[in-house]
Motif scaffolding. Sequence first.
Motif, PDB file in Angstrom:
ATOM      1  N   MET A 176      43.809  48.036  31.926  1.00  0.00           N
ATOM      2  CA  MET A 176      43.883  46.826  32.746  1.00  0.00           C
ATOM      3  C   MET A 176      43.677  47.209  34.206  1.00  0.00           C
ATOM      4  O   MET A 176      43.653  48.362  34.567  1.00  0.00           O
ATOM      5  CB  MET A 176      45.219  46.129  32.528  1.00  0.00           C
ATOM      6  CG  MET A 176      45.518  45.828  31.058  1.00  0.00           C
ATOM      7  SD  MET A 176      44.185  44.986  30.186  1.00  0.00           S
ATOM      8  CE  MET A 176      44.511  43.280  30.634  1.00  0.00           C
ATOM      9  N   ALA A 177      43.517  46.207  35.027  1.00  0.00           N
ATOM     10  CA  ALA A 177      43.074  46.471  36.399  1.00  0.00           C
ATOM     11  C   ALA A 177      43.347  45.247  37.266  1.00  0.00           C
ATOM     12  O   ALA A 177      43.854  44.229  36.797  1.00  0.00           O
ATOM     13  CB  ALA A 177      41.582  46.768  36.402  1.00  0.00           C
ATOM     14  N   LYS A 178      42.981  45.411  38.535  1.00  0.00           N
ATOM     15  CA  LYS A 178      43.017  44.252  39.428  1.00  0.00           C
ATOM     16  C   LYS A 178      41.915  43.270  39.042  1.00  0.00           C
ATOM     17  O   LYS A 178      40.895  43.659  38.474  1.00  0.00           O
ATOM     18  CB  LYS A 178      42.801  44.717  40.872  1.00  0.00           C
ATOM     19  CG  LYS A 178      43.918  45.610  41.341  1.00  0.00           C
ATOM     20  CD  LYS A 178      43.762  46.056  42.774  1.00  0.00           C
ATOM     21  CE  LYS A 178      44.890  47.041  43.061  1.00  0.00           C
ATOM     22  NZ  LYS A 178      45.025  47.379  44.465  1.00  0.00           N
ATOM     23  N   PHE A 179      42.120  42.013  39.376  1.00  0.00           N
ATOM     24  CA  PHE A 179      41.030  41.056  39.207  1.00  0.00           C
ATOM     25  C   PHE A 179      39.887  41.443  40.147  1.00  0.00           C
ATOM     26  O   PHE A 179      40.107  41.909  41.262  1.00  0.00           O
ATOM     27  CB  PHE A 179      41.498  39.640  39.548  1.00  0.00           C
ATOM     28  CG  PHE A 179      42.661  39.174  38.707  1.00  0.00           C
ATOM     29  CD1 PHE A 179      42.523  39.062  37.329  1.00  0.00           C
ATOM     30  CD2 PHE A 179      43.882  38.862  39.275  1.00  0.00           C
ATOM     31  CE1 PHE A 179      43.594  38.644  36.540  1.00  0.00           C
ATOM     32  CE2 PHE A 179      44.956  38.441  38.496  1.00  0.00           C
ATOM     33  CZ  PHE A 179      44.815  38.342  37.126  1.00  0.00           C
ATOM     34  N   GLN A 180      38.653  41.234  39.683  1.00  0.00           N
ATOM     35  CA  GLN A 180      37.520  41.504  40.567  1.00  0.00           C
ATOM     36  C   GLN A 180      37.523  40.534  41.761  1.00  0.00           C
ATOM     37  O   GLN A 180      37.256  40.939  42.901  1.00  0.00           O
ATOM     38  CB  GLN A 180      36.217  41.361  39.788  1.00  0.00           C
ATOM     39  CG  GLN A 180      34.987  41.747  40.602  1.00  0.00           C
ATOM     40  CD  GLN A 180      33.715  41.532  39.818  1.00  0.00           C
ATOM     41  OE1 GLN A 180      33.578  40.573  39.052  1.00  0.00           O
ATOM     42  NE2 GLN A 180      32.770  42.440  39.987  1.00  0.00           N
ATOM     43  N   THR A 185      46.958  42.733  34.749  1.00  0.00           N
ATOM     44  CA  THR A 185      46.299  42.062  33.621  1.00  0.00           C
ATOM     45  C   THR A 185      44.830  41.744  33.872  1.00  0.00           C
ATOM     46  O   THR A 185      44.204  41.066  33.065  1.00  0.00           O
ATOM     47  CB  THR A 185      47.027  40.743  33.286  1.00  0.00           C
ATOM     48  OG1 THR A 185      46.951  39.884  34.408  1.00  0.00           O
ATOM     49  CG2 THR A 185      48.464  41.009  32.916  1.00  0.00           C
ATOM     50  N   GLY A 186      44.268  42.206  34.983  1.00  0.00           N
ATOM     51  CA  GLY A 186      42.845  41.971  35.215  1.00  0.00           C
ATOM     52  C   GLY A 186      41.995  42.835  34.300  1.00  0.00           C
ATOM     53  O   GLY A 186      42.481  43.744  33.621  1.00  0.00           O
ATOM     54  N   LYS A 187      40.714  42.539  34.271  1.00  0.00           N
ATOM     55  CA  LYS A 187      39.793  43.233  33.369  1.00  0.00           C
ATOM     56  C   LYS A 187      38.571  43.661  34.166  1.00  0.00           C
ATOM     57  O   LYS A 187      38.026  42.871  34.943  1.00  0.00           O
ATOM     58  CB  LYS A 187      39.368  42.278  32.250  1.00  0.00           C
ATOM     59  CG  LYS A 187      38.595  42.930  31.128  1.00  0.00           C
ATOM     60  CD  LYS A 187      38.385  41.948  29.986  1.00  0.00           C
ATOM     61  CE  LYS A 187      37.286  40.947  30.304  1.00  0.00           C
ATOM     62  NZ  LYS A 187      36.924  40.105  29.144  1.00  0.00           N
ATOM     63  N   VAL A 188      38.153  44.895  33.983  1.00  0.00           N
ATOM     64  CA  VAL A 188      36.940  45.361  34.667  1.00  0.00           C
ATOM     65  C   VAL A 188      35.761  44.569  34.100  1.00  0.00           C
ATOM     66  O   VAL A 188      35.657  44.383  32.876  1.00  0.00           O
ATOM     67  CB  VAL A 188      36.761  46.872  34.455  1.00  0.00           C
ATOM     68  CG1 VAL A 188      35.452  47.353  35.050  1.00  0.00           C
ATOM     69  CG2 VAL A 188      37.936  47.618  35.059  1.00  0.00           C
ATOM     70  N   PRO A 189      34.845  44.103  34.972  1.00  0.00           N
ATOM     71  CA  PRO A 189      33.712  43.315  34.478  1.00  0.00           C
ATOM     72  C   PRO A 189      32.877  44.091  33.460  1.00  0.00           C
ATOM     73  O   PRO A 189      32.730  45.307  33.556  1.00  0.00           O
ATOM     74  CB  PRO A 189      32.893  43.048  35.743  1.00  0.00           C
ATOM     75  CG  PRO A 189      33.812  43.295  36.880  1.00  0.00           C
ATOM     76  CD  PRO A 189      34.822  44.290  36.418  1.00  0.00           C
ATOM     77  N   GLY A 227      32.133  33.718  31.371  1.00  0.00           N
ATOM     78  CA  GLY A 227      32.582  35.021  30.875  1.00  0.00           C
ATOM     79  C   GLY A 227      33.484  35.771  31.837  1.00  0.00           C
ATOM     80  O   GLY A 227      33.635  36.991  31.719  1.00  0.00           O
ATOM     81  N   LEU A 228      34.111  35.034  32.760  1.00  0.00           N
ATOM     82  CA  LEU A 228      34.897  35.704  33.799  1.00  0.00           C
ATOM     83  C   LEU A 228      36.405  35.707  33.514  1.00  0.00           C
ATOM     84  O   LEU A 228      37.196  36.032  34.397  1.00  0.00           O
ATOM     85  CB  LEU A 228      34.635  35.046  35.159  1.00  0.00           C
ATOM     86  CG  LEU A 228      33.192  35.151  35.656  1.00  0.00           C
ATOM     87  CD1 LEU A 228      33.020  34.374  36.961  1.00  0.00           C
ATOM     88  CD2 LEU A 228      32.796  36.616  35.863  1.00  0.00           C
ATOM     89  N   LYS A 229      36.779  35.397  32.284  1.00  0.00           N
ATOM     90  CA  LYS A 229      38.213  35.386  31.972  1.00  0.00           C
ATOM     91  C   LYS A 229      38.831  36.756  32.253  1.00  0.00           C
ATOM     92  O   LYS A 229      38.309  37.776  31.798  1.00  0.00           O
ATOM     93  CB  LYS A 229      38.430  34.996  30.509  1.00  0.00           C
ATOM     94  CG  LYS A 229      39.899  34.805  30.168  1.00  0.00           C
ATOM     95  CD  LYS A 229      40.107  34.355  28.724  1.00  0.00           C
ATOM     96  CE  LYS A 229      41.602  34.185  28.449  1.00  0.00           C
ATOM     97  NZ  LYS A 229      41.870  33.854  27.038  1.00  0.00           N
ATOM     98  N   ARG A 230      39.892  36.770  33.002  1.00  0.00           N
ATOM     99  CA  ARG A 230      40.615  37.977  33.444  1.00  0.00           C
ATOM    100  C   ARG A 230      39.821  38.840  34.432  1.00  0.00           C
ATOM    101  O   ARG A 230      40.346  39.800  34.970  1.00  0.00           O
ATOM    102  CB  ARG A 230      41.093  38.835  32.266  1.00  0.00           C
ATOM    103  CG  ARG A 230      42.204  38.162  31.458  1.00  0.00           C
ATOM    104  CD  ARG A 230      42.861  39.116  30.478  1.00  0.00           C
ATOM    105  NE  ARG A 230      43.874  38.463  29.673  1.00  0.00           N
ATOM    106  CZ  ARG A 230      45.174  38.390  30.006  1.00  0.00           C
ATOM    107  NH1 ARG A 230      45.596  38.970  31.092  1.00  0.00           N
ATOM    108  NH2 ARG A 230      46.021  37.756  29.227  1.00  0.00           N
ATOM    109  N   VAL A 231      38.561  38.529  34.648  1.00  0.00           N
ATOM    110  CA  VAL A 231      37.771  39.229  35.676  1.00  0.00           C
ATOM    111  C   VAL A 231      37.975  38.520  37.015  1.00  0.00           C
ATOM    112  O   VAL A 231      38.179  39.154  38.058  1.00  0.00           O
ATOM    113  CB  VAL A 231      36.278  39.260  35.290  1.00  0.00           C
ATOM    114  CG1 VAL A 231      35.443  39.896  36.399  1.00  0.00           C
ATOM    115  CG2 VAL A 231      36.087  39.991  33.969  1.00  0.00           C
TER     116      VAL A 231
END
Lengths: 118, 118
Positions: free
Chosen positions: A1-5, B108-112, A44-48
């Motif tokens: 997991m990561a930061k939001f873009q 909870t973010g996701k890498v594109p 397609g940007l869910k969680r991005v």
Amino acid sequence: MAKFQRHVFVCTNERGPDDPRGSCTARGSAEVLEALRAQAHAAGLKRVVRVNKAGCLDQCAHGAALVVYPEAVWYGGVTPEDVGELVQAHLVGGRPVARLVIPDEELTGKVPDPKATP
Amino acid sequence: MAKFQRHVFVCTNERGPDDPRGSCTARGSAEVLEALRAQAHAAGLKRVVRVNKAGCLDQCAHGAALVVYPEAVWYGGVTPEDVGELVQAHLVGGRPVARLVIPDEELTGKVPDPKATP
């Protein structure tokens, strides 16, 4: 997991109908928020990219207002009809939509006082 | 006028008392928000740093959660007692408070997806 873009905050402040400042909600920000969420998800940007409502962003003269971080691009006068372009150009393509950007000199932030105690 | 130097968003999402996820409000985020506003103002940051409430920031396991942009530093488990340090170290001094930062791998973010259509 990561930061939001990217992280989008839409002003959903409400004021009474007699308030001369108006409010972003009176200018349709709830519809802008819902359209942004739906179209970002469809792209397609869910969680991005996350789209959140926010309290008063203090850009009342520019409602409906929203801001995109981390690039700190401010948009004003946004309508649901603008959302498709915002999503495709900026949230997907990384290119802000210049015609909707609030110029820096019209924003209400203040440059820090260099004489202030750090 | 200008952009805010920093913009803080505090999750003020509420859920029912029986929801196993809990919520940031149940973990005291309203008190954190008020303390942040009061102490940022007292530190001379009016219009330099803006503190807003936000909808669910999707870091429910880390409530009370907040995020500071443009640097995209995420904080979790924040209490009103932490606010003085947050204001002085980060909002005034520009140094994040490491002990409260949510690690990137727990966000909870996701890498594109690089294969996605641009």
